[in-house]
Write a protein that holds these residues in place. Structure first.
Motif, PDB file in Angstrom:
ATOM      1  N   LEU A   1       1.105  -0.614   0.319  1.00 28.50           N
ATOM      2  CA  LEU A   1      -0.069  -0.039  -0.420  1.00 28.50           C
ATOM      3  C   LEU A   1       1.023   0.793  -0.105  1.00 28.50           C
ATOM      4  O   LEU A   1       0.349   1.947  -0.702  1.00 28.50           O
ATOM      5  CB  LEU A   1      -1.008   0.208   1.595  1.00 28.50           C
TER       6      LEU A   1
ATOM      7  N   PRO B   1       4.106   2.007  -1.514  1.00 23.74           N
ATOM      8  CA  PRO B   1       4.345   2.215  -3.352  1.00 23.74           C
ATOM      9  C   PRO B   1       2.728   2.915  -3.419  1.00 23.74           C
ATOM     10  O   PRO B   1       3.082   3.501  -4.460  1.00 23.74           O
ATOM     11  CB  PRO B   1       4.948   0.806  -3.791  1.00 23.74           C
ATOM     12  N   PHE B   2       1.458   1.393  -3.874  1.00 20.10           N
ATOM     13  CA  PHE B   2       0.251   1.989  -4.410  1.00 20.10           C
ATOM     14  C   PHE B   2      -0.309   3.635  -3.623  1.00 20.10           C
ATOM     15  O   PHE B   2      -0.412   4.475  -4.828  1.00 20.10           O
ATOM     16  CB  PHE B   2      -1.013   1.528  -3.905  1.00 20.10           C
TER      17      PHE B   2
ATOM     18  N   LEU C   1       2.671  -3.431  -9.684  1.00 20.71           N
ATOM     19  CA  LEU C   1       2.240  -4.757  -8.947  1.00 20.71           C
ATOM     20  C   LEU C   1       1.070  -4.554  -8.100  1.00 20.71           C
ATOM     21  O   LEU C   1       0.075  -5.270  -7.750  1.00 20.71           O
ATOM     22  CB  LEU C   1       3.707  -4.175  -8.384  1.00 20.71           C
ATOM     23  N   PRO C   2       1.180  -3.087  -6.801  1.00 21.77           N
ATOM     24  CA  PRO C   2       0.056  -2.748  -6.466  1.00 21.77           C
ATOM     25  C   PRO C   2      -1.210  -3.128  -7.073  1.00 21.77           C
ATOM     26  O   PRO C   2      -2.464  -3.619  -6.320  1.00 21.77           O
ATOM     27  CB  PRO C   2       0.461  -1.701  -5.604  1.00 21.77           C
TER      28      PRO C   2
ATOM     29  N   PHE D   1      11.268  -5.488  -3.905  1.00 20.48           N
ATOM     30  CA  PHE D   1      11.201  -5.142  -4.989  1.00 20.48           C
ATOM     31  C   PHE D   1      10.122  -4.489  -4.760  1.00 20.48           C
ATOM     32  O   PHE D   1      10.273  -3.195  -5.262  1.00 20.48           O
ATOM     33  CB  PHE D   1      11.257  -6.481  -5.511  1.00 20.48           C
ATOM     34  N   LEU D   2       8.897  -4.187  -4.223  1.00  9.52           N
ATOM     35  CA  LEU D   2       7.806  -2.763  -3.941  1.00  9.52           C
ATOM     36  C   LEU D   2       8.695  -2.467  -2.966  1.00  9.52           C
ATOM     37  O   LEU D   2       8.292  -1.189  -4.033  1.00  9.52           O
ATOM     38  CB  LEU D   2       6.911  -4.044  -3.449  1.00  9.52           C
ATOM     39  N   ILE D   3       8.990  -2.747  -2.189  1.00  6.91           N
ATOM     40  CA  ILE D   3       9.176  -1.534  -0.722  1.00  6.91           C
ATOM     41  C   ILE D   3      10.641  -0.758  -0.798  1.00  6.91           C
ATOM     42  O   ILE D   3      11.207   0.749  -0.731  1.00  6.91           O
ATOM     43  CB  ILE D   3       8.702  -2.313   0.598  1.00  6.91           C
TER      44      ILE D   3
ATOM     45  N   LEU E   1      11.275   3.046  -2.981  1.00 12.79           N
ATOM     46  CA  LEU E   1      10.946   3.871  -2.192  1.00 12.79           C
ATOM     47  C   LEU E   1      12.021   4.470  -0.928  1.00 12.79           C
ATOM     48  O   LEU E   1      12.448   5.381  -0.885  1.00 12.79           O
ATOM     49  CB  LEU E   1      10.256   3.651  -1.412  1.00 12.79           C
TER      50      LEU E   1
ATOM     51  N   SER F   1       2.384  10.255   2.017  1.00  7.92           N
ATOM     52  CA  SER F   1       1.790   8.920   1.225  1.00  7.92           C
ATOM     53  C   SER F   1       1.893   8.243   3.171  1.00  7.92           C
ATOM     54  O   SER F   1       1.059   7.299   2.936  1.00  7.92           O
ATOM     55  CB  SER F   1       2.657   8.563   0.370  1.00  7.92           C
TER      56      SER F   1
ATOM     57  N   LEU G   1      -1.964   6.414   3.830  1.00  6.59           N
ATOM     58  CA  LEU G   1      -1.552   5.510   4.499  1.00  6.59           C
ATOM     59  C   LEU G   1      -2.036   5.033   6.082  1.00  6.59           C
ATOM     60  O   LEU G   1      -3.048   4.310   6.427  1.00  6.59           O
ATOM     61  CB  LEU G   1      -0.319   4.244   3.895  1.00  6.59           C
TER      62      LEU G   1
END
Lengths: 416, 287
Positions: free
Chosen positions: A237, A239-240, A295-296, B28-30, B33, B264, B268
Motif C-alpha cells: 500500500l 508504493p500504491f 504491481l500493487p 522489490f516493492l518497497i 522508495l 503518503s 496510509l
C-alpha cells in the motif's frame, strides 16, 4: 373484490400504485446521478468525441483554400493542373498572404510533402511580381523549380479535401500513393508500427510479470494471520499511495549508469567499473520500473479474491490424496481466475497508456505510443496525426474495458 | 503458516523457497522508495552513496537540500506546494460532492441503465491520461479556461470522481436497507434518516473516496502538463518534479520526494484507521 384486485387504502389499484412508487424512485435515483453524469458528459465525453473528429477533419485547410478545392477536384491528376486551377490557387494564396494566413497552409502542406513549407514561403514573397494576365503555371515554375514537380500539385489536391483518413494510414506507417493505392512508407521512416508493437509487448509483458510476482505475495497475505498480513500489506500500500513521480525518480536513481544498482554491482565485483550495465534509457528500464509501479494494482484484486477462498478446500483435497501441487492446480488456481482477470485487465489498461515513466526512464529507445502522441501534440503540432493515433489507442482500451465489464463487472471494481 | 512436523523434505524446501520468493517481491516493492530517503540527506552534489555516508560519518549528511527546497531561489517549490494543495482541496471537495450524490443514486435498486451510466462515470479512470489531457485541454481552450486555476480544478474533478463513485458505491453495496426502513417506520423523515443514519454509516467510504480524489489531484501530472500549458504560476509539485527530472536528477528532488513519502505514509495510516473504523461499525450494524 372483483378479479382478485387488491386496492390500497386510498382506493387505488395496488399494481398501479406500485408502478407509480417505483417510477418515482427511479426518477429520484436518476436525479441524484444526473449532476455528475452531465458534468462528465459535457466536460469529458463530449470533448473527447470532438477531439477525435480532428483526426479526420481538414476543414480549416479546406476553408483557407476553398476556391482552389472547388476547382482542383476536377483535375484528374494527370500532367499538370489546368490554367484555371493554378489561377484560382494564385488568388487564394494572394488573399492568404495579404491576411498573413499563408503560414498555416505552409505547415499543413508540409505534412503532405516535405519541402512545401519553404516553397510556399518563397512563392508568397514573389506573388506581387506575377503577371496577372500571363501563363500562371509557367510563372509558378519560374518562381521555384519544385512547382515543376507534379507531386507538389498532387499533394495540394490531396491536402484540400474537407475530410480524410490519411492520418490513420500514417499511424500504421502506410500512405496513399499518388495513384491512390495504399503502400507502406519508406523503410527508414517506419516508426509507428514498431511503437504499437512495443507498446503491446510491454503492456502484455508487464501484466505477465506483475501476475507472476503478485500471485505468491497475494497468497501469502491472504493466509497469514491478520496482524502479520497487515504489516506486510504496508509494502503493497505504501508504493500504491506514493506519488508516481517519486517512484519514477527512485528508479532513475537506481538504474542510472552511475546509479545505486550499478554501484552495488561494481562494489560486489559482479560488474567491472568500466562496463557498467545500461539499465536506463532503454526498454529494460521502462519494463522494470513499470512492473514495480503497477504491481500493487495486481496484488490488491488477487488478494481480495484469495481472501474469500476457504483453506479447508485445499485441506480436503490433500486429505483425499491429491499432492499439494495437484490440489493447487485443480482447486486453488481455478478459484482465483476472477482475481487474475480483474488484476490483469487493470494492469494491461494502465500499462498501454503509460506516459510519464517511459518518458523519463525509457529515453529514445524505451518510449511507448503515448509518448508519440504527446510528441505530435506538443512538438510537431500535427494534431490530426496525434488524434488519429489517440483514437486507435482509445478503441483498443475501450475493447479491453468492455471485456473487463463483461468478465468482472464494473460494479465489482474495488480499490484498496 | 507453520509446517507440520511430518512434512516431507521436498515440500519443506518448496515452502522455504516460496517464502524467499515472497520476501524478494516485497523487497522489490518497497526498497526503491527507501533508497531516496538517505540520499536526500547527502552533503554532496551527486546522487550516490558516498564513502562518508557508508561509514556513517556525520559530516557526509546534511540538510542543505531541504534548505534549498524551502529557500532556494531557483526552485519555485513554495508556489508549487501552495498550488498543489489548493488544486487538490477544491478538486476533492468537487469530486467528493458530485461522486457521493451520484453513488447514492447508483446504489438504488431502481436505477435504470446502471451499467451504462457506471461505465461512463468510470471512464476517466480507464481512458489513457494522454487522451484525457489533450481532450480536456482543447475543450477548456475553447471556453477560454486553459491555463487557468478553474480549468485545472475542473480537470482534476473529472479525474477524481471515478474513485469516489467506486469507493462510495462499494460501501453502499454492503449497506443494510432495513436500518433506514426501521428509521422510517419509527417516524423519521427521509432527510433526517439520511443525515442521522445513512451518512454516518457511509462516512468511512466517503472519506476514503475523498482521499483517493485528493491523491489523484495531488499526484496528477499528465493532464496538468496540457492544461497548465507552461504557465509558471500554475505549477504543482509533480509538474515541478517532472521539469526537474527532465533536466537533471538533483538532490533537491530527493528531498521533495522524501517529503512526499512521509505524506503518503500519513495517508496510509489514515486509510488503515478508516478501514478499522468501518469494520467496527459494520460489525455492530450487522447484528
Amino acid at each position: 373484490m372483483t378479479n382478485g384486485e387488491i386496492r390500497t387504502s386510498d382506493g387505488e389499484l395496488l399494481s398501479v400504485k406500485l408502478k407509480k412508487v417505483e417510477s418515482r424512485k427511479r426518477t429520484g435515483a436518476l436525479v441524484l446521478v444526473l449532476p455528475l453524469l452531465l458534468f462528465i458528459i459535457i466536460t469529458y465525453i463530449f470533448p473527447i468525441i470532438q477531439m477525435l473528429q480532428r483526426s479526420v477533419d481538414n476543414t480549416q485547410m479546406n476553408d483557407l483554400l476553398n476556391n482552389t478545392y472547388q476547382v482542383i477536384q476536377n483535375w484528374d491528376g494527370t500532367d499538370f493542373p489546368p490554367e484555371e486551377v493554378v489561377k484560382t490557387f494564385y488568388n487564394d494564396l494572394k488573399y492568404l498572404s495579404e491576411n498573413k494566413l499563408h503560414g498555416k497552409i505552409a505547415v499543413r502542406l508540409n505534412y503532405e510533402k516535405g519541402g512545401f513549407s519553404s516553397l510556399i514561403k518563397k512563392t508568397v514573397r514573389k506573388l506581387d511580381s506575377f503577371d496577372i494576365d500571363g501563363n500562371y503555371l509557367q510563372q509558378f515554375k519560374d518562381v521555384h523549380k519544385r512547382w515543376a514537380d507534379q507531386e507538389y500539385w498532387l499533394a495540394l489536391k490531396r491536402a484540400t479535401v474537407p475530410y480524410h483518413g490519411r492520418k490513420y494510414l500514417a499511424s500504421f506507417d502506410f500512405k496513399q500513393d499518388f495513384d491512390g493505392s495504399i503502400v507502406r512508407i519508406e523503410e527508414k521512416k517506419r516508426i509507428n508500427v514498431t511503437l504499437w508493437l512495443r507498446t503491446i509487448y510491454v503492456a502484455l509483458g508487464v501484466t505477465l510479470c506483475c501476475l507472476i510476482l503478485a500471485y505468491p505475495i497475494a497468497h501469502l497475505l491472504s493466509v497469514l494471520p491478520t496482524r502479520y498480513s497487515n504489516l506486510l500489506m504496508i509494502c503493497v500500500l505504501l508504493p500504491f499511495w506514493t506519488s508516481l513521480l517519486v517512484r519514477t525518480s527512485s528508479w532513475m536513481v537506481l538504474l542510472q549508469t552511475q546509479g545505486v544498482l550499478n554501484d552495488f554491482l561494481v562494489f560486489l565485483g559482479i560488474v567491472a567499473d568500466e562496463n557498467r550495465l545500461e539499465l536506463m534509457y532503454n526498454m529494460t528500464g521502462t519494463f522494470i520500473a513499470m512492473t514495480q509501479i503497477l504491481l500493487p494494482f495486481m496484488v490488491l484484486p488477487l488478494y481480495s479474491v484469495m481472501k474469500t477462498i476457504s483453506p479447508s478446500l485445499m485441506r480436503a483435497a490433500t486429505s483425499m490424496g491429491a499432492t499439494p501441487f495437484h490440489a493447487f492446480r485443480k482447486i486453488y488456481f481455478p478459484l482465483t481466475y476472477a482475481g487474475i482477470s480483474a488484476g490483469s485487465i487493470l494492469v494491461f489498461v494502465l500499462a498501454i497508456g503509460y506516459y510519464i515513466t517511459p518518458a523519463l526512464v525509457g529515453g529514445a529507445k524505451g518510449t511507448l505510443i503515448s509518448n508519440r502522441i504527446a510528441y505530435h501534440m506538443q512538438s510537431t503540432l500535427d494534431w490530426s496525426y496525434a488524434t488519429a493515433m489517440a483514437t486507435i489507442l482509445l478503441v483498443g482500451v475501450l475493447v479491453v474495458y468492455y471485456v473487463y465489464n463483461r468478465v468482472v463487472g464494473i460494479d465489482n471494481m474495488r480499490l484498496g | 503458516m507453520a509446517l507440520a512436523k511430518y512434512t516431507e523434505t521436498r515440500y519443506r524446501i518448496w515452502h522455504y523457497s516460496y517464502l524467499v520468493i515472497c520476501a524478494s517481491v516485497f523487497f522489490f516493492l518497497i526498497a526503491p522508495l527507501f533508497v531516496i530517503v538517505p540520499l536526500s540527506f547527502n552533503a554532496e552534489q551527486y546522487i550516490h552513496f558516498s564513502s562518508g555516508m557508508m561509514a556513517l560519518d556525520p559530516d557526509a549528511f546534511s540538510l542543505r537540500w531541504y534548505e534549498d527546497m524551502i529557500y532556494g531561489t531557483k526552485n519555485p517549490w513554495g508556489i508549487a506546494v501552495k498550488n498543489s494543495f489548493y488544486f487538490a482541496f477544491f478538486a476533492t471537495v468537487g469530486a467528493t460532492t458530485l461522486g457521493t450524490i451520484a453513488a447514492l443514486g447508483l446504489s438504488s435498486r431502481y436505477m435504470p441503465y446502471k451499467s451504462l451510466i457506471m461505465s461512463i462515470l468510470i471512464s476517466p479512470m480507464i481512458i489513457p491520461l494522454i487522451i484525457s489531457g489533450s481532450a480536456i485541454f482543447f475543450s477548456l481552450a475553447k471556453v477560454g479556461l486553459a491555463s487557468s486555476f478553474i480549468g485545472v480544478v475542473i480537470a482534476h474533478i473529472i479525474l477524481g470522481t471515478p474513485f469516489v463513485v467506486i469507493t462510495v458505491t462499494a460501501t453502499l453495496s454492503g449497506f443494510d436497507d432495513s436500518i433506514t426502513r426501521a428509521a422510517s417506520s419509527l417516524g423519521s423523515t427521509p432527510t433526517n434518516t439520511f443525515f442521522k443514519i445513512t451518512l454516518p454509516l457511509i462516512t468511512p467510504g466517503i472519506i476514503s473516496g475523498a482521499l483517493f480524489a485528493f491523491v489523484t489531484s495531488f499526484d496528477e501530472i499528465v493532464v496538468i502538463l496540457f492544461v497548465a500549458g507552461g504557465d509558471r504560476s500554475l505549477t504543482t509539485i509533480p509538474l515541478q518534479m517532472w521539469t526537474g527530472l527532465r533536466e537533471q536528477l538533483s538532490p533537491t528532488i530527493m528531498a521533495v520526494a522524501t517529503c512526499l513519502i512521509v505524506l503518503s505514509t500519513l495517508i496510509l495510516i489514515v486509510t488503515e484507521l478508516l478501514r478499522r473504523r468501518s469494520e467496527r461499525i459494520r460489525g455492530i450494524s450487522a447484528q
